[in-house]
Design a protein around this motif. Structure first.
Motif, PDB file in Angstrom:
ATOM      1  N   GLY A 140      38.315  46.131  40.765  1.00 35.83           N
ATOM      2  CA  GLY A 140      36.944  45.958  40.937  1.00 35.83           C
ATOM      3  C   GLY A 140      36.426  44.467  40.776  1.00 35.83           C
ATOM      4  N   LEU A 141      37.307  43.556  40.207  1.00 32.96           N
ATOM      5  CA  LEU A 141      36.839  42.326  40.473  1.00 32.96           C
ATOM      6  C   LEU A 141      37.024  41.760  42.044  1.00 32.96           C
ATOM      7  CD1 LEU A 141      38.180  40.574  37.251  1.00 32.96           C
ATOM      8  CD2 LEU A 141      36.041  40.961  37.630  1.00 32.96           C
ATOM      9  N   PHE A 142      38.145  42.254  42.670  1.00 35.23           N
ATOM     10  CA  PHE A 142      38.330  41.773  43.867  1.00 35.23           C
ATOM     11  C   PHE A 142      37.293  42.454  44.758  1.00 35.23           C
ATOM     12  CE2 PHE A 142      42.821  41.243  42.849  1.00 35.23           C
ATOM     13  CZ  PHE A 142      43.214  40.184  43.860  1.00 35.23           C
ATOM     14  N   ILE A 143      36.862  43.555  44.576  1.00 35.53           N
ATOM     15  CA  ILE A 143      35.773  44.146  45.300  1.00 35.53           C
ATOM     16  C   ILE A 143      34.396  43.569  45.261  1.00 35.53           C
ATOM     17  CG2 ILE A 143      34.209  46.208  45.792  1.00 35.53           C
ATOM     18  CD1 ILE A 143      36.972  47.987  45.225  1.00 35.53           C
ATOM     19  N   ILE A 150      32.576  35.703  47.245  1.00 35.28           N
ATOM     20  CA  ILE A 150      33.004  34.143  46.594  1.00 35.28           C
ATOM     21  C   ILE A 150      34.319  34.136  46.084  1.00 35.28           C
ATOM     22  CG2 ILE A 150      30.633  33.940  45.440  1.00 35.28           C
ATOM     23  CD1 ILE A 150      31.665  35.260  42.756  1.00 35.28           C
ATOM     24  N   GLN A 151      34.949  33.156  45.677  1.00 35.23           N
ATOM     25  CA  GLN A 151      36.413  33.149  45.286  1.00 35.23           C
ATOM     26  C   GLN A 151      36.551  33.868  44.072  1.00 35.23           C
ATOM     27  OE1 GLN A 151      38.865  31.596  46.952  1.00 35.23           O
ATOM     28  NE2 GLN A 151      37.532  31.149  48.511  1.00 35.23           N
ATOM     29  N   LEU A 152      37.812  34.772  43.977  1.00 34.31           N
ATOM     30  CA  LEU A 152      37.847  35.400  42.746  1.00 34.31           C
ATOM     31  C   LEU A 152      38.261  34.498  41.551  1.00 34.31           C
ATOM     32  CD1 LEU A 152      38.723  38.288  41.826  1.00 34.31           C
ATOM     33  CD2 LEU A 152      41.014  37.767  42.274  1.00 34.31           C
ATOM     34  N   VAL A 153      38.844  33.292  41.770  1.00 36.42           N
ATOM     35  CA  VAL A 153      38.949  32.508  40.622  1.00 36.42           C
ATOM     36  C   VAL A 153      37.354  32.117  39.980  1.00 36.42           C
ATOM     37  CG1 VAL A 153      39.692  30.178  39.955  1.00 36.42           C
ATOM     38  CG2 VAL A 153      41.026  31.819  41.704  1.00 36.42           C
ATOM     39  N   ALA A 154      36.476  31.924  40.981  1.00 39.08           N
ATOM     40  CA  ALA A 154      35.073  31.575  40.445  1.00 39.08           C
ATOM     41  C   ALA A 154      34.489  32.833  39.642  1.00 39.08           C
ATOM     42  CB  ALA A 154      34.371  31.064  41.478  1.00 39.08           C
ATOM     43  N   LEU A 155      34.792  34.036  40.170  1.00 42.23           N
ATOM     44  CA  LEU A 155      34.253  35.010  39.505  1.00 42.23           C
ATOM     45  C   LEU A 155      34.996  35.347  38.168  1.00 42.23           C
ATOM     46  CD1 LEU A 155      32.439  37.847  39.726  1.00 42.23           C
ATOM     47  CD2 LEU A 155      34.246  38.675  40.861  1.00 42.23           C
ATOM     48  N   ALA A 156      36.175  35.149  38.036  1.00 38.64           N
ATOM     49  CA  ALA A 156      36.855  35.361  36.810  1.00 38.64           C
ATOM     50  C   ALA A 156      36.325  34.318  35.738  1.00 38.64           C
ATOM     51  CB  ALA A 156      38.403  34.983  37.100  1.00 38.64           C
ATOM     52  N   GLY A 157      36.190  33.197  36.402  1.00 43.46           N
ATOM     53  CA  GLY A 157      35.659  32.264  35.455  1.00 43.46           C
ATOM     54  C   GLY A 157      34.273  32.458  34.808  1.00 43.46           C
ATOM     55  N   ALA A 158      33.572  33.108  35.613  1.00 43.59           N
ATOM     56  CA  ALA A 158      31.973  33.544  35.269  1.00 43.59           C
ATOM     57  C   ALA A 158      32.171  34.488  34.219  1.00 43.59           C
ATOM     58  CB  ALA A 158      31.212  33.923  36.630  1.00 43.59           C
ATOM     59  N   VAL A 159      33.005  35.460  34.585  1.00 49.61           N
ATOM     60  CA  VAL A 159      33.278  36.718  33.781  1.00 49.61           C
ATOM     61  C   VAL A 159      33.924  36.340  32.326  1.00 49.61           C
ATOM     62  CG1 VAL A 159      34.358  38.870  33.277  1.00 49.61           C
ATOM     63  CG2 VAL A 159      33.358  38.398  35.631  1.00 49.61           C
TER      64      VAL A 159
END
Length: 161
Positions: A140-143, A150-159
């Motif tokens: 789900g994070l990838f999607i 956006i980059q997955l690393v940025a999304l994971a950091g925001a989460v």
């Protein structure tokens, strides 16, 4: 009676038709050649994997990846349409990989239950369910990262924040 289409519509229709043809051909080839390969494998694992459709989901990933690649290199395709086709194809492939991973974990659980005496005393179903939930959260994070561009690393950091 003839319908005159603008040239870009005709080219776009041909390119999308070509992408669909390539993906359908890949799907047909995989469905034709995977079952004979499975027949040569161990009947123990073959039955469990066929029951859970693990290789079916993996095989369904290939047409999506081909469509994503074809959308990127297709000539005369509107860049916005190419991006939409690419994102949809990659999202489809990710969903199929998530289903394949979940099915593989459930197949291992079936094998564990059938072949180990102590499986009744020490079940691993909870661990398998945690693994499946993890697969779907990461997928789900990838999607979401693909949809938001956006980059997955940025999304994971925001989460995480």
């Amino acid at each position: 009676m003839s319908i005159d289409l603008p040239p870009f519509v005709a080219r776009t229709t041909l390119v999308i038709g070509g992408i669909l043809f390539i993906t359908l051909l890949a799907n047909w080839l995989l469905n034709r050649f995977i079952p004979p390969l499975m027949a040569r494998q161990s009947p123990l694992w073959t039955g469990i994997l066929e029951k859970r459709r693990v290789l079916h989901f993996i095989a369904l990933t290939v047409p999506g990846l081909l469509a994503a690649g074809a959308a990127q290199i297709a000539p005369n395709l509107n860049p916005t349409l190419a991006t939409v086709i690419y994102k949809l194809a990659v999202i489809y492939s990710i969903i199929m990989l998530m289903l394949a991973g979940a099915s593989a974990l459930f197949a291992y659980n079936d094998y564990y239950d059938q072949h180990y005496e102590f499986a009744r005393d020490v079940p691993i179903k909870t661990v398998i369910q945690i693994g499946v939930a993890s697969i779907f959260v990461i997928g789900g994070l990838f999607i979401i990262a693909i949809l938001m561009d956006i980059q997955l690393v940025a999304l994971a950091g925001a989460v995480a924040a």
